[in-house]
Design an enzyme around this catalytic site. Structure first.
Site, short mmCIF file in Angstrom:
data_model
loop_
_atom_site.label_atom_id
_atom_site.label_comp_id
_atom_site.label_asym_id
_atom_site.label_seq_id
_atom_site.Cartn_x
_atom_site.Cartn_y
_atom_site.Cartn_z
N TYR A 74 0.87 -0.91 0.15
CA TYR A 74 -0.02 -0.13 -0.28
C TYR A 74 0.82 1.23 0.49
O TYR A 74 0.42 1.94 -0.17
CB TYR A 74 -1.30 -0.41 1.23
N ARG A 77 1.61 1.80 -3.01
CA ARG A 77 1.07 2.49 -3.91
C ARG A 77 0.48 4.29 -3.81
O ARG A 77 -0.56 4.82 -4.78
CB ARG A 77 -0.95 1.82 -3.69
N ASN A 109 -12.61 4.29 -5.97
CA ASN A 109 -11.53 4.42 -6.24
C ASN A 109 -10.96 5.20 -4.40
O ASN A 109 -11.44 5.60 -3.94
CB ASN A 109 -10.72 5.06 -7.26
N VAL A 110 -10.18 4.25 -4.14
CA VAL A 110 -9.47 4.73 -2.72
C VAL A 110 -8.16 6.21 -3.49
O VAL A 110 -7.28 6.63 -2.07
CB VAL A 110 -8.76 4.25 -1.96
N HIS A 126 -15.28 2.82 -0.92
CA HIS A 126 -13.52 1.97 -0.73
C HIS A 126 -13.06 2.73 0.20
O HIS A 126 -11.72 1.80 0.77
CB HIS A 126 -13.40 1.73 -1.39
N CYS A 134 -6.18 3.43 12.65
CA CYS A 134 -6.07 2.82 13.72
C CYS A 134 -7.02 1.75 14.02
O CYS A 134 -8.12 1.44 13.81
CB CYS A 134 -5.98 3.45 15.55
N PRO A 227 -14.20 0.36 -21.89
CA PRO A 227 -14.16 -0.38 -23.03
C PRO A 227 -14.12 -1.50 -23.53
O PRO A 227 -14.52 -2.30 -24.23
CB PRO A 227 -12.15 0.15 -23.29
N SER A 228 -15.14 -2.07 -22.60
CA SER A 228 -14.40 -4.00 -22.24
C SER A 228 -16.55 -3.67 -21.31
O SER A 228 -17.11 -3.11 -20.63
CB SER A 228 -13.83 -4.59 -21.44
N ALA A 244 -12.41 6.31 -21.03
CA ALA A 244 -13.45 7.29 -20.11
C ALA A 244 -12.79 8.61 -20.22
O ALA A 244 -13.14 9.51 -21.33
CB ALA A 244 -13.32 7.69 -18.81
P1 OAD Z 1 -11.93 -3.82 -11.87
O1 OAD Z 1 -10.37 -4.08 -11.66
O2 OAD Z 1 -12.41 -4.78 -11.01
O3 OAD Z 1 -12.79 -2.70 -13.27
C1 OAD Z 1 -11.92 -1.99 -13.66
C2 OAD Z 1 -12.88 -1.50 -14.98
O4 OAD Z 1 -12.06 -0.34 -15.52
C3 OAD Z 1 -13.27 -2.43 -15.79
O5 OAD Z 1 -14.26 -2.93 -16.12
C4 OAD Z 1 -12.51 -2.04 -17.46
O6 OAD Z 1 -12.87 -3.07 -18.21
C5 OAD Z 1 -12.33 -0.72 -16.95
N1 OAD Z 1 -11.36 0.38 -18.46
C6 OAD Z 1 -9.88 -0.32 -17.94
N2 OAD Z 1 -9.73 1.57 -18.80
C7 OAD Z 1 -10.23 2.02 -18.36
C8 OAD Z 1 -10.43 3.73 -18.98
N3 OAD Z 1 -9.36 3.98 -19.90
N4 OAD Z 1 -11.80 4.33 -19.48
C9 OAD Z 1 -12.71 3.22 -18.71
N5 OAD Z 1 -12.33 1.99 -17.96
C10 OAD Z 1 -11.50 1.56 -18.19
O7 OAD Z 1 -12.65 -1.95 -10.64
P2 OAD Z 1 -13.19 -2.00 -9.68
O8 OAD Z 1 -14.47 -2.13 -10.36
O9 OAD Z 1 -12.70 -1.01 -9.11
O10 OAD Z 1 -11.92 -2.48 -3.89
O11 OAD Z 1 -13.34 -2.54 -8.33
C11 OAD Z 1 -14.34 -2.34 -7.60
C12 OAD Z 1 -13.42 -2.67 -6.75
O12 OAD Z 1 -12.38 -3.96 -6.58
C13 OAD Z 1 -12.03 -1.67 -6.27
O13 OAD Z 1 -12.55 -0.34 -5.65
C14 OAD Z 1 -10.75 -2.85 -5.39
C15 OAD Z 1 -11.23 -4.31 -6.01
O14 OAD Z 1 -11.44 -4.54 -4.87
C16 OAD Z 1 -11.12 -1.83 -3.07
O15 OAD Z 1 -9.77 -1.39 -2.95
C17 OAD Z 1 -11.43 -1.29 -2.14
ZN ZN Z 2 -5.34 4.57 18.12
#
Ligand code: OAD
Ligand code: ZN
Length: 265
Positions: A74, A77, A109-110, A126, A134, A227-228, A244
């Site tokens: 992290y 990151r 997004n974090v 998230h 803590c 895109p997907s 996007a």
């Molecule tokens: P994912 O990795 O599951 O999905 C990312 C999405 O972004 C996919 O559908 C891609 O096709 C799309 N993508 C890629 N490039 C792109 C672009 N340039 N423009 C638009 N879309 C694009 O990520 P999340 O859906 O955010 O949790 O995942 C949800 C959660 O799962 C996250 O918040 C994370 C993870 O576990 C935590 O960190 C707590």
């Molecule tokens: Zn504390």
């Protein structure tokens, strides 16, 4: 029924009308919106969960078993996020909030790129990777309040200044509840909106929290930019199958040029 949109004029015109005639807008974003800022997603082929086992790196059990290893991931990151810049998609979304009388952005997004692009009417469901919390007293603080090393060892892990206990990244891991307040605001906005935008999320986590379903029941139009195809695409009226940061600015420029509004700030 979903209409897959390419760059044709007719679809572009339809989208511009849709955006320009909406009044209550709910935007739901995921990791894909930050992809063009150089931050990896989770489930794409080059995503984080192909490199890091989520059961080790995204659960409390995994963290407690090896806090140094998990913190180091992290920490990397955090530095990646700090070095990244908002892209045109973040900027367009930030600009939308003063155009619409009712607006909410809910992001999974974090990272902090939406905030740095200027978004204020937003909730983070998230948590926030730039904050630490803590494990004992639950106090959350900005990571920059700590003098964090580039790499941790057992002696340098962040400890709570109040109670001395170990701190964790202030984000939601698998098996944990999402925070109630942002979630409530997001459900409310999804249930009231007349236009929902789904940007850069696979919709794999918790069925996209049902937001698309709430919006659909209310009769909202739903547009996805990704895109997907993903788990939420079948809810959408329009699916813009493009990155996007490339797709949103030309549409938004046309909306602003052809349907200017008094901004609501
Ligand atoms: P994912 O990795 O599951 O999905 C990312 C999405 O972004 C996919 O559908 C891609 O096709 C799309 N993508 C890629 N490039 C792109 C672009 N340039 N423009 C638009 N879309 C694009 O990520 P999340 O859906 O955010 O949790 O995942 C949800 C959660 O799962 C996250 O918040 C994370 C993870 O576990 C935590 O960190 C707590
Ligand atoms: Zn504390």
């Amino acid at each position: 029924m979903t209409k897959r949109v390419s760059g044709d004029q007719k679809s572009q015109d339809e989208l511009v009308e849709l955006f320009a005639n909406a009044n209550r807008v709910f935007v739901f974003t995921g990791a894909g919106v930050s992809k063009e800022s150089g931050l990896p997603t989770f489930r794409d082929l080059d995503g984080e969960w192909t490199k890091y086992d989520p059961m080790t790196f995204a659960t409390l059990d995994g963290f407690l078993q090896n806090p140094v290893m998990v913190w180091n991931m992290y920490r990397k990151r955090q530095k990646q996020v700090a070095a990244a810049q908002p892209n045109p998609a973040h900027i367009v979304i930030a600009g939308m909030e003063s155009y619409y009388p009712e607006f909410l952005l809910a992001t999974q997004n974090v990272d902090d790129l939406h905030e740095r692009a200027g978004s204020r009417k937003m909730v983070k469901i998230h948590g926030d990777s730039q904050r630490v919390r803590c494990l004992d007293c639950g106090e959350s603080r900005c990571a920059s309040d700590f003098d964090l090393p580039d790499e941790f060892d057992n002696d340098t892990l962040p400890k709570c200044p109040e109670c001395g206990s170990l701190c964790r990244p202030d984000i939601v891991w698998f098996g944990e509840y999402v925070p109630q307040e942002p979630m409530f605001a997001a459900v409310n906005a999804a249930s009231r909106c007349d236009l929902m935008l789904i940007v850069g999320t696979s919709g794999e986590v918790s069925g996209g929290y049902g937001f698309a379903e709430y919006a659909m029941r209310r009769g909202a139009k739903i547009v996805e930019i990704n895109p997907s195809e993903g788990a939420l695409t079948h809810y959408t009226h329009y699916w813009i199958a493009e990155p996007a940061g490339a797709a949103l600015p030309p549409i938004w420029r046309l909306v602003a040029a052809t349907h200017p509004r008094e901004t609501s700030d």
